[in-house]
Design an enzyme around this catalytic site. Structure first.
Site, PDB file in Angstrom:
ATOM      1  N   LYS A   1       6.845  -3.332  10.043  1.00 45.75           N
ATOM      2  CA  LYS A   1       7.381  -1.973  10.093  1.00 45.75           C
ATOM      3  C   LYS A   1       8.334  -1.774   8.928  1.00 45.75           C
ATOM      4  CE  LYS A   1       9.882   1.197  13.074  1.00 45.75           C
ATOM      5  NZ  LYS A   1      10.397   1.449  14.416  1.00 45.75           N
TER       6      LYS A   1
ATOM      7  N   LYS B   1       3.016  -0.308  10.452  1.00 43.32           N
ATOM      8  CA  LYS B   1       3.561   1.036  10.510  1.00 43.32           C
ATOM      9  C   LYS B   1       4.513   1.272   9.349  1.00 43.32           C
ATOM     10  CE  LYS B   1       6.680   3.568  13.426  1.00 43.32           C
ATOM     11  NZ  LYS B   1       7.632   3.486  14.487  1.00 43.32           N
TER      12      LYS B   1
HETATM   13  C1  PBG Z   1      11.758   3.299  16.905  1.00 42.95           C
HETATM   14  C2  PBG Z   1      10.562   4.057  16.436  1.00 42.95           C
HETATM   15  C3  PBG Z   1      10.496   4.963  15.377  1.00 42.95           C
HETATM   16  C4  PBG Z   1       9.193   5.441  15.346  1.00 42.95           C
HETATM   17  C5  PBG Z   1       8.504   4.835  16.388  1.00 42.95           C
HETATM   18  N1  PBG Z   1       9.364   3.973  17.038  1.00 42.95           N
HETATM   19  C6  PBG Z   1      11.564   5.438  14.464  1.00 42.95           C
HETATM   20  C7  PBG Z   1      12.138   4.543  13.453  1.00 42.95           C
HETATM   21  O1  PBG Z   1      11.861   3.357  13.393  1.00 42.95           O
HETATM   22  O2  PBG Z   1      12.960   5.039  12.664  1.00 42.95           O
HETATM   23  C8  PBG Z   1       8.666   6.428  14.369  1.00 42.95           C
HETATM   24  C9  PBG Z   1       7.389   7.085  14.743  1.00 42.95           C
HETATM   25  C10 PBG Z   1       7.055   8.243  13.870  1.00 42.95           C
HETATM   26  O3  PBG Z   1       7.719   8.511  12.852  1.00 42.95           O
HETATM   27  O4  PBG Z   1       6.077   8.932  14.191  1.00 42.95           O
HETATM   28  N2  PBG Z   1      12.122   3.707  18.207  1.00 42.95           N
END
Ligand code: PBG
Length: 331
Positions: free
Chosen positions: A204, A257
């Site tokens: 991520k 992601k």
């Molecule tokens: C963390 C989380 C995020 C997203 C999914 N889980 C936000 C981040 O890491 O800042 C983002 C999903 C998206 O942007 O569609 N809880």
């Protein structure tokens, strides 16, 4: 000097031959999607009487418990493979107390949807504190204001128990704390829940494309998450190390992601992973296509199909996308 060899004049391979009719293109295509490969992320908010549109994500809303139920039924009827839930509590605090409160917004939604569907769909929950903390970080902070990795793992363990109890089939560990998959796996096993699985956000990146999500969860974050999410200026080696750790700690599925800017990483992970690989087409990926389409600058349906197919081609067997229902119906 080496001259290029002369091209044969006859016979010659003509790649365009197989592109010449729709039927030929269909015959030779070898990347396809099924509705059941798609997962719909959904937002449920505590203090509202009506669904609230998210301006930067046209077509996506913060749901009430009741509108969530209806939308979930529609999604399941459209054939999507699962639902990923995010909760937005009425009040936030430093430790994200709403996250593991059995009566909290996310756990309530899980319980209601599990009652509705039983095992008829796959219910997933975001296992992270950022939707619940007043500072907006994915974990709890130490005295100097840094995210405290190991104190956060204890919070995640409590969340895991609460989400399992509420009915989640898969827990989406998305906070990027070291050891989070192991901590959640141990908590589940200790609670007598070996049946509940982990969809690990293994790879991520700290991404600008999460922008619209901040609005979606009323985030109060100031600053960024670069001290725990990955740096996009690194090649796939670090991603593979993250995957190896998560698999060793008990991840059942690993996820990459965002998706579109990281297809190279996705391909590397898909080639190496012993467990199924998911990709999350995130809020900013959704928003940029919707915004350009709204201006008439690109063809919305074609862009959606192309991005989803590309993510699949790069190796994702599961795709989280805000277009899941629409795409499932179109397939
Ligand atoms: C963390 C989380 C995020 C997203 C999914 N889980 C936000 C981040 O890491 O800042 C983002 C999903 C998206 O942007 O569609 N809880």
């Amino acid at each position: 000097m080496n001259a290029l060899p002369a091209l044969p004049s006859f016979p010659v391979s003509r790649p365009r031959r197989l592109r010449s009719t729709a039927a030929l293109r269909r015959l030779v295509s070898d990347v396809s999607l099924r509705p059941s490969d798609l997962v719909l992320p959904m937002f449920v908010r505590e203090d509202i009487a009506e669904p609230v549109p998210i301006a930067s994500m046209p077509g996506v809303v913060q749901h009430t418990q009741e509108s969530l139920r209806k939308a979930a039924v529609e999604a399941v009827e459209a054939g999507v493979g699962g639902l990923m839930l995010f909760g937005i509590p009425a009040s936030k605090d430093a430790r994200g107390s709403g996250a593991d409160d059995p009566a909290g917004v996310l756990n309530t939604a899980l319980r209601r949807l599990r009652d509705e569907f039983g095992d008829g769909t796959v219910l997933m929950a975001d296992l992270c504190l950022d939707e619940f903390t007043d500072h907006g970080h994915c974990g709890v902070l130490d005295e100097s204001g840094n995210v405290d990795n190991d104190a956060t793992l204890e919070r995640y363990a409590d969340m895991a128990e609460a989400q399992a109890e509420a009915g989640a089939h898969l827990l989406g560990t998305s906070g990027m704390m070291d050891g989070q998959v192991g901590a959640v796996r141990a908590a589940l096993d200790d609670a007598g829940r070996p049946d509940v699985g982990i969809l690990a956000y293994a790879v991520k990146y700290a991404s600008a494309f999460y922008g619209p999500f901040r609005e979606a969860v009323n985030s109060s974050l100031e600053g960024d998450r670069k001290a725990y999410q990955q740096d996009y200026a690194r090649t796939a080696g670090e991603a593979l190390a993250e995957v190896a750790l998560d698999v060793a700690e008990g991840a059942d599925i690993v996820m990459v992601k965002p998706a579109l800017p990281y297809l190279d990483v996705l391909r590397a992970v898909a080639d190496a992973s012993p467990v199924p690989v998911a990709a999350y087409q995130i809020s900013g990926e959704y928003a940029m296509v919707e915004a350009a389409a709204e201006r008439g600058w690109l063809d919305r349906e074609r862009a959606i199909a192309e991005t989803l197919t590309s993510i699949r081609r790069a190796g994702a067997s599961i795709i989280l996308t805000y277009w899941a229902v629409e795409a499932a119906r179109a397939l």
